[in-house]
Design an enzyme around this catalytic site. Structure first.
Site, PDB file in Angstrom:
ATOM      1  N   ILE A 176       0.756  -1.105   0.030  1.00  0.00           N
ATOM      2  CA  ILE A 176       0.102  -0.021  -0.210  1.00  0.00           C
ATOM      3  C   ILE A 176       0.838   1.104   0.170  1.00  0.00           C
ATOM      4  O   ILE A 176       1.997   1.121   0.277  1.00  0.00           O
ATOM      5  CB  ILE A 176      -1.091   0.106   1.209  1.00  0.00           C
ATOM      6  CG1 ILE A 176      -0.067   0.110   2.462  1.00  0.00           C
ATOM      7  CG2 ILE A 176      -1.874  -1.131   1.215  1.00  0.00           C
ATOM      8  CD1 ILE A 176      -1.019   0.666   3.658  1.00  0.00           C
ATOM      9  N   VAL A 273       6.149   2.868  -0.550  1.00  0.00           N
ATOM     10  CA  VAL A 273       5.330   1.414  -0.462  1.00  0.00           C
ATOM     11  C   VAL A 273       5.491   0.921   0.790  1.00  0.00           C
ATOM     12  O   VAL A 273       6.764   0.314   0.727  1.00  0.00           O
ATOM     13  CB  VAL A 273       5.628   0.787  -1.656  1.00  0.00           C
ATOM     14  CG1 VAL A 273       4.700  -0.332  -1.836  1.00  0.00           C
ATOM     15  CG2 VAL A 273       5.691   1.623  -3.134  1.00  0.00           C
ATOM     16  N   SER A 274       4.610   0.454   1.501  1.00  0.00           N
ATOM     17  CA  SER A 274       4.709  -0.412   2.511  1.00  0.00           C
ATOM     18  C   SER A 274       4.233  -1.577   2.428  1.00  0.00           C
ATOM     19  O   SER A 274       3.178  -1.950   1.714  1.00  0.00           O
ATOM     20  CB  SER A 274       3.871   0.579   3.754  1.00  0.00           C
ATOM     21  OG  SER A 274       3.645  -0.368   4.919  1.00  0.00           O
ATOM     22  N   PRO A 275       4.592  -2.624   3.324  1.00  0.00           N
ATOM     23  CA  PRO A 275       4.054  -4.151   3.457  1.00  0.00           C
ATOM     24  C   PRO A 275       2.833  -4.116   4.337  1.00  0.00           C
ATOM     25  O   PRO A 275       2.337  -5.200   4.324  1.00  0.00           O
ATOM     26  CB  PRO A 275       5.203  -4.908   3.783  1.00  0.00           C
ATOM     27  CG  PRO A 275       5.894  -4.045   4.494  1.00  0.00           C
ATOM     28  CD  PRO A 275       5.862  -2.615   4.154  1.00  0.00           C
ATOM     29  N   ASP A 380       5.995   2.970   8.881  1.00  0.00           N
ATOM     30  CA  ASP A 380       6.664   1.612   9.186  1.00  0.00           C
ATOM     31  C   ASP A 380       7.580   1.684  10.148  1.00  0.00           C
ATOM     32  O   ASP A 380       8.254   0.765  10.531  1.00  0.00           O
ATOM     33  CB  ASP A 380       7.465   1.230   7.758  1.00  0.00           C
ATOM     34  CG  ASP A 380       6.538   0.930   6.631  1.00  0.00           C
ATOM     35  OD1 ASP A 380       5.350   0.630   6.962  1.00  0.00           O
ATOM     36  OD2 ASP A 380       6.617   1.188   5.530  1.00  0.00           O
TER      37      ASP A 380
END
Ligand SMILES: *[C@@H]1O[C@H](CO)[C@@H](O)[C@H](O)[C@H]1NC(C)=O
Ligand SMILES: *[C@@H]1O[C@H](CO)[C@@H](O)[C@H](O)[C@H]1NC(C)=O
Ligand SMILES: *[C@@H]1O[C@H](CO)[C@@H](O)[C@H](O)[C@H]1NC(C)=O
Ligand SMILES: *[C@@H]1O[C@H](CO)[C@@H](O)[C@H](O)[C@H]1NC(C)=O
Ligand SMILES: *[C@@H]1O[C@H](CO)[C@@H](O)[C@H](O)[C@H]1NC(C)=O
Ligand SMILES: *[C@@H]1O[C@H](CO)[C@@H](O)[C@H](O)[C@H]1NC(C)=O
Ligand SMILES: *[C@@H]1O[C@H](CO)[C@@H](O)[C@H](O)[C@H]1NC(C)=O
Ligand SMILES: *[C@@H]1O[C@H](CO)[C@@H](O)[C@H](O)[C@H]1NC(C)=O
Ligand SMILES: *[C@@H]1O[C@H](CO)[C@@H](O)[C@H](O)[C@H]1NC(C)=O
Length: 691
Positions: A176, A273-275, A380
């Site tokens: 995301i 972009v993060s997991p 994050d």
């Protein structure tokens, strides 16, 4: 010929008029796991995040590709580290020159990091990045450099004729955007369905008989599934995906690093972009954070990205499994052969004052500087103090702190505007440079496929614009219509983030960390277009001046291990707490040994633990090492400043574990005072696993 290859060849006419080009291909892998104790982890910039064991080992994966005549070649190396760095590349080149002469040079070697935030740090040569690791850590650098060399040697020696196929797909629900409020300012956002790239690009490499040699794929997502409280060395979601793919291809239970098939899950334009796919929430209230600033009650610390799993291990597993499943699907279906020559271009670029035209006006980039919102961190890994994202105002207190180091020049303030400068890194040169003045840029070509290694973290939209610009330039200059371009992030030099001009105006973390000012992205685009034109027309690219190798100027602060000790009446490797007699599937085996500092010997290409399984002939065979997902090696001193330490080894018994008898060994080195480390070993009692 294997059925798969025949099928691929039969499918050719549908997608391409040309026969596949034969290349020479070789893949190699080697351990690069750094110090498993007391070394700051690279990524979150958290002083207190020190290594204290190993979840699973880190590897370097190298892929040599040459034309069939063996005239032109390059090597693409993906490392399970936070990033490629200038010091790594320069040291690797020195060693490659000693071994291979002029075969491998700055021009045809790429070193790209997967961006795990759970690897030991201290291997970057610019000062800013080694502040939280309390200076340079030579052991961290050496093991990475040596491991890269071993992986390249293996790839070089295994070179064989074969074919390469391209696969492209979409992976949803694995990433995301962590700065959507900045992304929204991009006027070209309407051209795209998603605010992060979902595309998953893969190269499948097979030999002439159709047997798999290896695979590289690129998918943009931060390796921050493990959060900033973790001390166990881990390849995070991409490292785990590599583990799964290699287990699948080499056979379940193959010791990681020892299989023939090599699978790199490389990094791309992951900047924003993060997991952590559930999004960012306030740790106290569970409510979503403030959208523009990523704060809770006005502060950044409690705003954290979470999910998709129940804890960070589970999240790593889920995001890793998704990438593995997509890679396997695309590997099995990839049927577009690469057709055409192998080629490359490379240039060092001084980014401190790069002139370019924007809307008919000449503008330029600036010497590096970090903005206020850099210190706010991200969802994050939140930052500290009263910093927030999307901050465009100075504060007298922090300006005063900043000025103790360096007051930015008026020109610099104007150049970096609207970024309020927190650290004027580009104007400090003592004791050496704080951030990169010069970056290493490259393009690699295999037929119609072009890899663009970039020296940092391009945000989603920055990456899209760069890819598009390279793609269009290549095609205008004569490249085939079906040209494919992929960005290989965090390659060669680390020059932080690259946000778009519009994102820069919003000054969230990624923009505050876009170090060369508002025109950074456009400067890169202009430069990569020049290299693309050269690549397409066969012209050489002017290489520029290499940055200085600062390795010999580095100042380490990490205290060496003085000596280890154990309680009276015990020895190193003796059991402190033994295993139970029996376990069932889904239980966790635990055993504790008196131990020595893991920094005494990194156990490279070896292990701190082995699970041995008894065979029907009563012989014992290695079943697990510390490179597996289901084992953990945890190390700690028994008291602060003490010399006694315990190693805790755990093994989670998954459904894939066979029933039978096992025992666990602990291997390590202890340090006697004023002498070199000595090896020791310990062994648990035998236990049985029942269903
Ligand atoms: C290909 O070229 C490299 C570099 O010149 C050389 O080391 C290698 O032996 C050659 N391999 C073959 C198969 O000719
Ligand atoms: C975020 O900031 C923009 C201005 O940049 C503003 O229009 C918007 O209302 C803000 N959104 C929230 C949820 O605060
Ligand atoms: C890190 O993840 C663990 C769960 O694995 C959780 O308990 C902890 O609160 C998280 N910490 C941060 C700072 O996100
Ligand atoms: C940057 O380069 C331009 C010429 O391209 C020059 O006029 C300007 O003085 C330079 N700026 C700095 C800070 O060196
Ligand atoms: C480049 O252009 C080709 C043909 O128009 C297209 O298939 C491809 O998706 C484009 N983009 C990238 C990133 O390669
Ligand atoms: C992969 O496919 C997507 C569409 O699904 C396209 O936008 C993208 O450009 C393709 N990537 C490459 C490298 O061709
Ligand atoms: C172990 O746990 C998994 C997942 O929770 C479950 O599906 C499986 O049935 C369990 N196996 C045994 C033997 O308990
Ligand atoms: C032994 O078994 C007990 C009960 O199942 C469990 O709580 C304990 O953690 C186990 N001990 C070890 C060393 O595995
Ligand atoms: C690494 O370990 C493997 C397996 O023990 C061995 O075959 C190989 O020679 C080792 N590599 C090096 C460079 O020591």
């Amino acid at each position: 010929m294997a059925l798969q290859l025949i099928l691929s060849l039969l499918l050719l006419p549908v997608v391409s008029c040309s026969a596949p080009t034969k290349y020479l291909i070789g893949a190699g892998i080697y351990d690069i796991t750094g110090p498993a104790a007391e070394v700051n982890m690279m990524g979150y910039a958290m002083l207190e995040q020190l290594t204290n064991g190993i979840h699973f080992r880190l590897f370097s994966r190298a892929f040599v590709v040459a034309d069939a005549e063996n005239k032109t070649r390059f090597v693409f190396v993906s490392i399970d580290a936070c990033m490629g760095s200038q010091s790594i590349k320069l040291e690797v080149l020195k060693k490659l020159k000693d071994i291979y002469g002029s075969v491998y040079t700055a021009e045809n070697v790429v070193i790209s990091g997967i961006h795990t935030h759970s690897g030991p740090g201290g291997y970057l040569q610019y000062l800013l990045f080694d502040i939280t690791s309390l200076g340079f850590v030579k052991e961290s650098l050496d093991v990475i450099v040596d491991g890269i060399i071993e992986s390249i040697k293996m790839a070089h020696d295994r070179l064989q004729p074969g074919y390469i196929f391209f696969g492209n797909g979409t992976l949803l629900e694995a990433n995301i955007n962590r700065s959507p409020s900045a992304y929204e300012f991009n006027p070209d956002k309407s051209h795209y369905e998603h605010n992060v790239d979902k595309q998953f690009v893969l190269l499948k490499m097979v030999n002439e008989k159709g047997k798999g040699i290896g695979m590289i794929n690129w998918f943009a997502v931060h390796c921050t599934s493990m959060n900033n409280t973790n001390g166990l060395i881990s390849g995070d979601n991409k490292g785990y995906a590599s583990f799964l793919m290699e287990q699948h291809m080499n056979g379940l239970g193959t010791i990681p690093g020892q299989g023939q098939f090599i699978a790199a899950f490389a990094q791309s334009n992951l900047g924003d972009v993060s997991p952590n796919t559930r999004g960012a929430f306030c740790a106290d209230t569970g409510l979503p954070c403030d959208y523009n600033h990523s704060t809770c009650h006005g502060k950044n610390e409690l705003c954290r990205g979470i999910g998709p799993g129940k804890d960070m291990f589970d999240s790593t597993k889920i995001i890793g499994q998704k990438q593995f499943a997509k890679a396997l699907e695309l590997y099995n279906s990839a049927n577009i052969p690469l057709v055409g020559p192998v080629d490359f271009r490379q240039a060092y670029v001084d980014m401190t004052n790069f002139s370019l035209e924007v809307d008919g006006q000449t503008v330029h980039t600036c010497p590096p500087a970090m903005g206020y919102s850099f210190a706010a961190g991200t969802t994050d890994g939140p930052g500290a103090f009263d910093f927030i994202q999307n901050d465009k105002k100075d504060n007298p207190f922090w300006d005063a702190v900043r000025d103790l180091l360096k007051t930015p020049s008026a020109e610099q303030v104007k150049c970096q505007h609207p970024k309020p400068i927190l650290l004027d890194t580009g104007e400090i040169h003592e004791p050496y440079d704080w951030q990169a003045p010069i970056v290493d840029t490259q393009l690699l070509r295999i037929g119609q496929f072009v890899i663009a290694p970039v020296p940092g973290e391009f945000t989603t939209m920055s990456g899209r614009r760069l890819r598009h610009a390279i793609n269009e330039t290549l095609k205008l200059a004569g490249f085939p219509k079906n040209t494919q371009v992929v960005i290989a992030g965090l390659s060669n030099t680390y020059a932080d983030y690259i946000a778009t001009f519009e994102e820069y105006s919003v000054q969230r973390y990624e923009a505050a960390s876009t170090i060369y000012g508002p025109h950074t992205l456009n400067a890169y685009i202009q430069h990569y277009k020049t290299m693309a034109r050269d690549l397409a027309t066969g012209n050489p690219t002017s290489q520029g001046t290499a940055p200085k190798n600062l390795v010999d100027d580095q100042i380490p602060f990490l205290r060496p291990v003085l000596f280890d000790c154990h309680p009276l009446g015990k020895h190193f490797g003796d059991i402190h707490e033994d295993v139970n007699k029996t376990y069932k599937i889904n239980e966790t085996v635990t055993v504790q040994f008196w131990s020595g500092n893991p920094r005494n010997n990194l156990m490279t290409n070896a292990t701190f633990l082995t699970v041995m399984q008894q065979q029907s002939d009563k012989e014992w065979r290695v079943y697990r090492t510390d490179a597996f997902w289901d084992t953990k090696f945890h190390w700690a001193h028994t008291s602060f400043l003490g010399c006694k330490s315990l190693a805790t080894i755990t093994w989670d018994l998954g459904s894939d574990v066979s029933t039978g008898n096992y025992r666990i060994h602990h291997h390590g080195y202890y340090k006697p005072l004023l002498e070199s480390p000595e090896p020791f070993e310990g062994t648990s009692s035998v236990f049985s696993v029942t269903s």
